[in-house]
Design a protein around this motif. Structure first.
Motif, short mmCIF file in Angstrom:
data_model
loop_
_atom_site.label_atom_id
_atom_site.label_comp_id
_atom_site.label_asym_id
_atom_site.label_seq_id
_atom_site.Cartn_x
_atom_site.Cartn_y
_atom_site.Cartn_z
N VAL B 38 0.84 -1.20 0.00
CA VAL B 38 0.00 0.00 0.00
C VAL B 38 0.87 1.25 0.00
N PHE B 39 1.97 1.21 0.78
CA PHE B 39 2.84 2.40 0.83
C PHE B 39 3.46 2.67 -0.54
N LEU B 40 3.89 1.58 -1.23
CA LEU B 40 4.47 1.76 -2.57
C LEU B 40 3.47 2.41 -3.49
N LEU B 41 2.21 1.93 -3.44
CA LEU B 41 1.20 2.50 -4.33
C LEU B 41 0.98 3.97 -4.01
N LEU B 42 0.94 4.29 -2.70
CA LEU B 42 0.74 5.68 -2.30
C LEU B 42 1.87 6.56 -2.82
N ALA B 43 3.12 6.07 -2.67
CA ALA B 43 4.26 6.87 -3.12
C ALA B 43 4.21 7.04 -4.63
N GLU B 49 5.92 12.87 -14.60
CA GLU B 49 6.90 12.62 -15.67
C GLU B 49 8.06 13.60 -15.52
N GLY B 50 9.29 13.07 -15.34
CA GLY B 50 10.46 13.93 -15.28
C GLY B 50 10.58 14.77 -14.03
N GLY B 51 9.84 14.43 -12.98
CA GLY B 51 9.90 15.22 -11.75
C GLY B 51 11.14 14.90 -10.95
N VAL B 52 11.57 15.87 -10.11
CA VAL B 52 12.70 15.63 -9.22
C VAL B 52 12.22 15.75 -7.78
N ALA B 53 13.13 15.47 -6.83
CA ALA B 53 12.77 15.52 -5.41
C ALA B 53 12.25 16.91 -5.04
N PRO B 54 11.19 16.97 -4.26
CA PRO B 54 10.54 18.28 -4.02
C PRO B 54 11.28 19.16 -3.02
N ILE B 55 12.51 19.55 -3.33
CA ILE B 55 13.21 20.54 -2.52
C ILE B 55 13.29 21.80 -3.36
N VAL B 56 12.65 22.86 -2.90
CA VAL B 56 12.47 24.02 -3.77
C VAL B 56 13.81 24.69 -4.06
N ASP B 67 5.00 15.10 -6.52
CA ASP B 67 4.06 15.58 -5.53
C ASP B 67 4.55 15.20 -4.12
N PRO B 68 4.83 16.19 -3.25
CA PRO B 68 5.39 15.84 -1.94
C PRO B 68 4.37 15.30 -0.94
N LEU B 69 3.08 15.54 -1.18
CA LEU B 69 2.09 15.16 -0.16
C LEU B 69 2.02 13.65 0.06
N PRO B 70 1.99 12.80 -1.02
CA PRO B 70 1.98 11.36 -0.77
C PRO B 70 3.20 10.91 0.01
N GLN B 71 4.35 11.58 -0.21
CA GLN B 71 5.55 11.17 0.53
C GLN B 71 5.37 11.42 2.02
N ALA B 72 4.79 12.58 2.35
CA ALA B 72 4.54 12.87 3.77
C ALA B 72 3.56 11.86 4.34
N MET B 73 2.52 11.52 3.53
CA MET B 73 1.54 10.54 3.99
C MET B 73 2.18 9.20 4.23
N VAL B 74 3.06 8.77 3.29
CA VAL B 74 3.70 7.47 3.45
C VAL B 74 4.57 7.45 4.68
N LEU C 183 -6.13 5.71 -3.47
CA LEU C 183 -6.78 5.74 -4.78
C LEU C 183 -7.58 7.03 -4.95
N ILE C 184 -8.22 7.49 -3.85
CA ILE C 184 -8.94 8.76 -3.94
C ILE C 184 -7.98 9.90 -4.24
N TYR C 185 -6.84 9.90 -3.54
CA TYR C 185 -5.89 11.00 -3.74
C TYR C 185 -5.34 10.99 -5.17
N TRP C 186 -5.16 9.80 -5.71
CA TRP C 186 -4.60 9.68 -7.05
C TRP C 186 -5.47 10.44 -8.07
N LYS C 187 -6.78 10.24 -7.97
CA LYS C 187 -7.65 10.89 -8.95
C LYS C 187 -8.02 12.32 -8.56
N ALA C 188 -8.31 12.54 -7.25
CA ALA C 188 -8.88 13.82 -6.87
C ALA C 188 -7.80 14.84 -6.52
#
Lengths: 145, 112, 512
Positions: B38-43, B49-56, B67-74, C183-188
């Motif tokens: 599940v964590f892998l899927l979240l990350a 496409e072509g993104g880098v680590a989110p350090i501004v 997207d940094p938010l899934p990383q924080a969530m994971v 899955l919700i976050y992925w789409k929304a």
């Protein structure tokens, strides 16, 4: 719990201090680089776990250490809660607000409250990982053969 | 799309382990496998496409960041998973001390 | 931005760790500190219940304002529905913690008990007030992990086995929920419940949407122990210490399961015909199966645990009827009646099931057994326990003037008005079987003659336990006034309105 061989002990002696310092580095640069409280805390706990595994420790000392680390853990999380709630007393009076001056981005002392959160979260994580490890060892030592 | 499907397959592997294994420790390991799928899927959901680590980087404003938010969530979810695993291992050690076995078929005081 | 809202999480969280630190140094501090914390939370939640009405209060943690209409802060939301659930959490929590003052003195390391109890309260309050999905998950895990530890508090064979089962199924539920959230976050690309509704209302992929709904229903259904997912509940609820059983059965399966299901399926997803049929079926199934599993039990707490499944079935059933009425788009007043009946039964169940578990704990405290066949004739030695448990049994089996009667009546009337006669008949039959099973409980525990000599020295339980049981039985009687017209409009109707009108919830929170 018994210790390990001389080779392991000597290597651990050389490495453990560096691991500890690296953990501190990761924690205090948490707002600038990847890492932060959790990662750094795990690294610090790792240095202690290395020492305990290599040198061994007797049962009574382990239980004392566990009491101490539980205390540190509780104190650290209380301080984190207090820091979060301090936003309700100072600044704009909102929970979790970052009311300290932000400084310039990229400096070590900047980003207001974030370094403080990182430090105490790091302390909390280090203490709790150590507590879990010690508790599992104590369980094992208590077990009748 | 293949990495996403692989995450689902890993999830099902963990589920299979929980259902079929008889050893308490193996059940705990299967739980961890499921958790990390599940964590892998979240990350992966934060991938661009072509993104880098989110350090501004202030000097390069047009850079694409993942997207940094899934990383924080994971990261949060990993901490929670750590607590769950520690808790379940403590319970397993206690069970071993009381029952003297890891076999789930011999641990059945409660029924009905 | 009402500054009292985050206190629901901060105070029990800080209290838990204060108890851990100071509990070692000062004796008996843990009990009184925990009781004080819960008393404070009860008063705050009552204040909110009286003042909220039908407005929606939003608290943005960290003071982050929305950017381009997209909320980025962690939202804490209080509306009519939330405050009701907060009230029952904190009242049952206070009563249970007051009861534990004497009940838990048989166990060692009591300060861990009170610390974990406060953590569980913090988790449940957090689930109820948070307005975004990921925080619901985090707080759910806080309450779940502390409840795993509390179920195993006795560390004997049965407790450990029960907690292992509970933990494996609970962890499975958590990962399924996390998968759904991912899955919700992925789409929304957002986690805020109101914002997700906004995003999905502009069009979505049907199969994907259905997958998310099924995943979240399975996950929260496992936490709520609806019938196909109920395997852990009887073990966990019967093995825990009695105040914890009261908390788990009375509050945790509601706050972590039913509340979130209702909130998500009314306020986040668009209500569809298929989903509402599925939810109603699950409700009817658990209502019927739960009671048939319960009637053959001889262990008091196991019997009560199976009845929890059955009574939760009533709640899910009537909420499902409401969903079906809304999805058909006709006769909104029946939908409102069904939902109000479900919420009313949710509150009532917390009161009487909490009381019944405390009674079972009192019986176990004095006689040392949980088997109905070994009791008998306790009514003389334990008059207060007998009287309160009689009140609770009548309430759960739906005898007037107790609260259970009115909520079941509303549910049955709603089912009849909605022309689901089969469901109405099932509800009546289940209620009769419940009555039979509780008459059995009353007869074997309190009225049966027993000439066992060693029962002579059984005395009534000490004051804190009596106080808690009396308070809850008075609440059981008083709650029936919620059915009266004037009071129903101020307490139940705001909660129903917020569920009936999801676009209002979304627009008030995102401020568009």
């Amino acid at each position: 719990m018994k210790g390990m061989t001389v080779i392991v002990k000597k290597t651990t002696q050389l490495i453990a201090g560096l691991v500890f310092l690296y953990g501190i580095y990761v924690i205090i640069h948490g707002h600038l680089t990847p890492g932060g409280g959790f990662a750094g805390g795990i690294i610090i706990a790792g240095s202690f776990i290395l020492l305990i595994l290599a040198f061994g420790s007797d049962f009574i000392r382990l239980t004392k250490e566990e009491t101490g680390s539980t205390m540190y853990e509780n104190l650290a999380i209380l301080i984190v809660t207090f820091l979060a709630a301090s936003g309700m007393l100072f600044g704009a009076r909102i929970f979790f607000i970052n009311w300290l001056p932000k400084g310039t981005a990229g400096e070590l002392i900047s980003a207001g409250m974030l370094p403080l959160y990182n430090i105490f979260v790091g302390l909390e994580v280090a203490a709790s990982i150590l507590t879990i490890f010690l508790a599992l060892i104590i369980f094992k030592e208590e077990m009748p053969e | 799309m293949i990495p996403y499907y692989l995450c689902f397959i890993l999830f099902l592997v963990g589920l299979y382990g929980i259902i079929t294994r008889r050893n308490l420790v193996k059940i705990a390991i299967s739980l961890s496998v499921m958790e990390f799928s599940v964590f892998l899927l979240l990350a992966l959901t934060g991938y661009r496409e072509g993104g880098v680590a989110p350090i501004v980087d202030p000097t390069d404003p047009v850079k694409v960041y993942v997207d940094p938010l899934p990383q924080a969530m994971v990261l949060t979810a990993i901490v929670i998973g750590l607590a769950t695993t520690a808790m379940i291992m403590a319970v397993i050690i206690r069970i071993y001390r009381k029952y003297g076995t890891f076999d789930i078929r011999e641990i059945k005081n409660l029924r009905g | 931005m009402n500054p009292l809202i985050p206190l629901f999480v901060i105070v029990p969280l800080a209290g838990a760790f204060l108890i851990m630190i100071l509990g070692r140094l000062i004796r008996n501090l843990d009990k009184y500190l925990a009781s004080l914390i819960l008393l404070f939370l009860v008063s705050v939640s009552f204040w909110f219940l009286l003042t909220t009405g039908d407005k929606v209060t939003v608290y943005k943690a960290g003071g982050w304002e929305p950017v381009n209409g997209i909320p980025i802060a962690i939202y804490m939301v209080l509306d009519g529905f939330n405050t009701l659930v907060l009230c029952i959490i904190n009242i049952i929590g206070f009563v249970s913690v007051f009861y534990s003052i004497t009940y838990m003195s048989r166990y060692t390391s009591e300060n861990y008990f009170y610390a974990l109890f406060c953590l569980m309260i913090a988790g449940m309050n957090g689930v109820v007030i948070s307005g975004d999905l990921f925080n619901i998950f985090v707080f759910l895990e806080i309450s779940a992990i502390s409840s795993y530890a509390l179920v195993a508090f006795g560390v004997e064979k049965n407790e450990l086995e029960a907690t292992f089962k509970y933990q494996v199924l609970g962890a499975l539920a958590s990962f399924i929920i996390l998968l759904g959230i991912g899955l919700i976050y992925w789409k929304a690309k957002t986690l805020n419940i109101a914002d997700i509704r906004m995003v999905f209302s502009s069009g979505y992929d049907r199969a994907y949407y259905l997958l998310i709904q099924i995943l979240l229903l399975c996950g929260f259904g496992l936490k709520a122990a609806i019938i196909p997912f109920h395997a852990w509940l009887p073990d966990a609820h019967s093995s825990a210490p009695s105040p914890i059983s009261a908390m788990l059965s009375g509050v945790l399966i509601k706050a972590a399961g039913i509340y979130v299901i209702i909130r998500l399926f009314f306020n986040m997803f668009a209500i569809s015909q298929g989903m509402s049929v599925l939810i109603t079926t699950l409700g009817a199934l658990s209502m019927v199966t739960g009671v048939f599993l319960a009637i053959g039990q001889w262990d008091i707490k196991r019997l009560l645990a199976y009845h929890s499944i059955s009574q939760m079935g009533y709640v899910v059933l009537s909420v499902g009827i409401g969903m079906m009425m809304i999805s058909k788009g006709i006769r909104d007043e029946i939908a409102a009646l069904a939902i109000a009946g479900g919420l009313f039964h949710l509150i009532n169940h917390a009161a009487f099931k909490g009381l019944l578990f405390l009674n079972a704990g009192a019986i176990e405290y004095t006689t040392g057994t949980r088997d109905l066949r070994e009791m008998g004739g306790l009514a003389k030695q334990m008059p207060v326990t007998a009287a309160t448990s009689f009140a609770a049994s009548m309430a759960i089996s739906g005898i007037p003037p107790f609260n259970g009667f009115f909520s079941k009546l509303i549910i049955i009337i709603a089912a009849v008005l909605a022309k689901y006669y089969l469901l109405a008949v099932l509800a009546v039959i289940v209620s009769i079987i419940t009555l039979a099973s509780f008459l059995k409980f009353q007869r074997y525990a309190f009225f049966n003659k027993s000439d066992d000599q060693n029962k002579r020295n059984i005395k009534e339980v000490p004051f804190p336990m009596l106080f808690s049981m009396i308070v809850l039985s008075i609440i059981c009687l008083l709650l029936s006034i919620l059915a009266l017209p004037g009071i129903r409009e101020t307490i139940l109707m705001p909660a129903t309105d917020i569920l009936m009108d999801p676009s209002k919830y979304a627009s008030q929170i995102t401020g568009i």
